[in-house]
Design an enzyme around this catalytic site. Structure first.
Site: not given
Length: 464
Positions: A162, A188-189
């Protein structure tokens, strides 16, 4: 009059006020400090009785002592907006986190302020005049075209690509499209955010990009409000009559943060485990992504699908707001078909003759029909073998394999991992190549020659 903190349970902070003092309003900001002097922002989420304001911290509550004072600011969360935010990376409160000094913006906007004077584009109200945004990604341009002013989702489970597909869309569209871009990283990271920032710098598009991050290790309040901060930036640029591309990765983390906040506040969850306010929270965000008479917001939202379950309540809620849904398949990823877009499970309201034209629409419909038939024939071939197929089915089977492989594409943003140079393919070239495959021009060429190529020429033989 200041309040006093009487309870801290993770990011949930209870602030008590004297009975003679009016409680601060919902979403109003309170400020407190840790025992070491670090400032922590608290956002009022609800009133408990007549003297207690229950808040969510937008930063870590570590080292805030019980009994600490909480200052009433009389304001809501505001972030800087305008051209000064380009090239910068901010947190949910608009504070720079890129080490490049303060953001000296002349204008600040509240992230919760409702919009006024909203008008749909009159051209769109008449049902015509839609502007296609070419992405250079074959499967997207052919089957799920990107249209200015629409909401588009990239859905998939863990490790299906994604973020990679979203990054490639940003890389290709921003270079071709002269609008502004807002990227919002939700839960997210930070490694991915760092890579994205460096990618913007290396491609020279950073001058038209602003980034807001609510990182995975931050409080649910910061992750929840990140999308509100991002869309506030996009709205301001839209008011300046600019076309804005709004990217969010991942909207599921926004819903997840809302669930965490709801649980921490003690709300009874719905039957499925999600917060009872899931639909209203999702609509509050998505209804702000709208086009006006001048200026548009086009969103591309990555949606994590837990356990590859497309019937997950949060995912289904997000579905209802999207014009185009691109679903990534684990089976296609395991087969090495990158991007792993499943054309059967995906759908797009933008694939309409009034938008893309009759020729494009008919080609896409025929490609979809062949790919659907291919999935049926694969089950038969697995049992009886390809030689037992009728002549017509055998023709569809091999053309379907060629189309399936042709939908793969090397990405610029994955070049360091694959070693294959990226390919940008125009819509015209994609349509032309698909028509030639459908017409049988390449029936004598084996399907492996179409794997990871750009467009094909009239005399294509698979040589690179």
């Amino acid at each position: 009059m200041n309040g006093r903190i009487i309870s801290i349970q993770g990011p949930v902070v209870d602030v008590e006020f004297p009975e003679t003092v009016e409680l601060p309003g919902i979403y109003e900001v309170l400020k407190t400090k840790t025992r070491y002097g670090a400032e922590v922002i608290l956002e009022v989420m609800e009133h408990v009785g007549e003297t207690l304001a229950r808040c969510i911290a937008l930063k870590s509550t570590l080292d805030i002592p019980r009994g600490a004072l909480a200052e009433v600011t009389g304001d809501v969360v505001q972030i800087p907006v305008g051209d000064e935010v380009f090239r910068r990376v901010m947190n949910v409160m608009g504070e720079p986190i890129d080490g490049q000094g303060p953001i000296n913006a002349k204008v600040r906007r509240p992230i919760r302020k409702p919009r006024k004077n909203m008008h749909l584009n009159p051209e769109e109200e008449k049902g015509h005049s839609f502007e296609l945004l070419e992405t250079g990604i074959k499967v997207i341009d052919l089957l799920f075209p990107l249209v200015k002013g629409t909401k588009n989702g990239v859905l998939g489970g863990a490790a299906l690509g994604k973020s990679t597909l979203t990054l490639e869309l940003i890389h290709n569209v921003i270079e071709k499209h002269q609008g502004a871009c807002i990227f919002t990283g939700v839960g997210e990271r930070i490694r991915e955010g760092h890579e994205l920032y460096n990618e913007f710098i290396s491609t020279g598009v950073i001058d038209r990009v602003a980034l807001i991050y609510g990182q995975m290790n931050e409080s649910p309040g910061a992750r929840f409000e990140a999308v509100m901060s991002g869309i506030t930036l996009a709205e301001y640029l839209q008011e300046q009559k600019k076309d804005v591309l709004f990217f969010a990765d991942s909207i599921f983390r926004f819903a997840q943060a809302g669930m965490e906040i709801s649980t921490l506040l003690g709300h009874i969850p719905s039957e499925t485990g999600y917060q009872p306010t899931l639909a209203s929270e999702m609509s509050e965000f998505h209804e702000r992504i709208r086009s006006q008479r001048e200026g548009s917001i086009t969103s591309v939202e990555a949606v994590y699908v837990p356990a590859d379950d497309l019937t997950d309540p949060a995912v289904v809620t997000i579905f209802s707001y999207l014009d185009s849904i691109v679903v990534l398949s684990r089976a296609r990823m395991q087969a090495g078909l990158y991007p792993a877009v499943d054309p059967v499970a995906s759908s797009s309201a933008n694939l309409d003759p009034a938008i893309v034209g009759r020729s494009h629409f008919e080609t896409a419909q025929e490609v979809t029909r062949i790919l659907n038939k291919l999935e049926e024939l694969k089950h038969i071939v697995a049992v009886i073998g390809v030689d037992e197929l009728s002549r017509g089915d055998k023709l569809i089977y091999f053309r379907g394999l060629k189309l399936q492989n042709f939908m793969t594409q090397p990405f610029f943003t994955a070049q360091t991992h694959t070693g294959i140079p990226g390919e940008y393919v125009s819509i015209e070239k994609t349509l032309e190549s698909c028509r030639w495959i459908l017409e049988g021009r390449f029936d004598q060429v084996t399907e492996d020659k179409f794997y990871m190529v750009g467009s094909v020429e009239r005399d294509f033989t698979g040589k690179k």
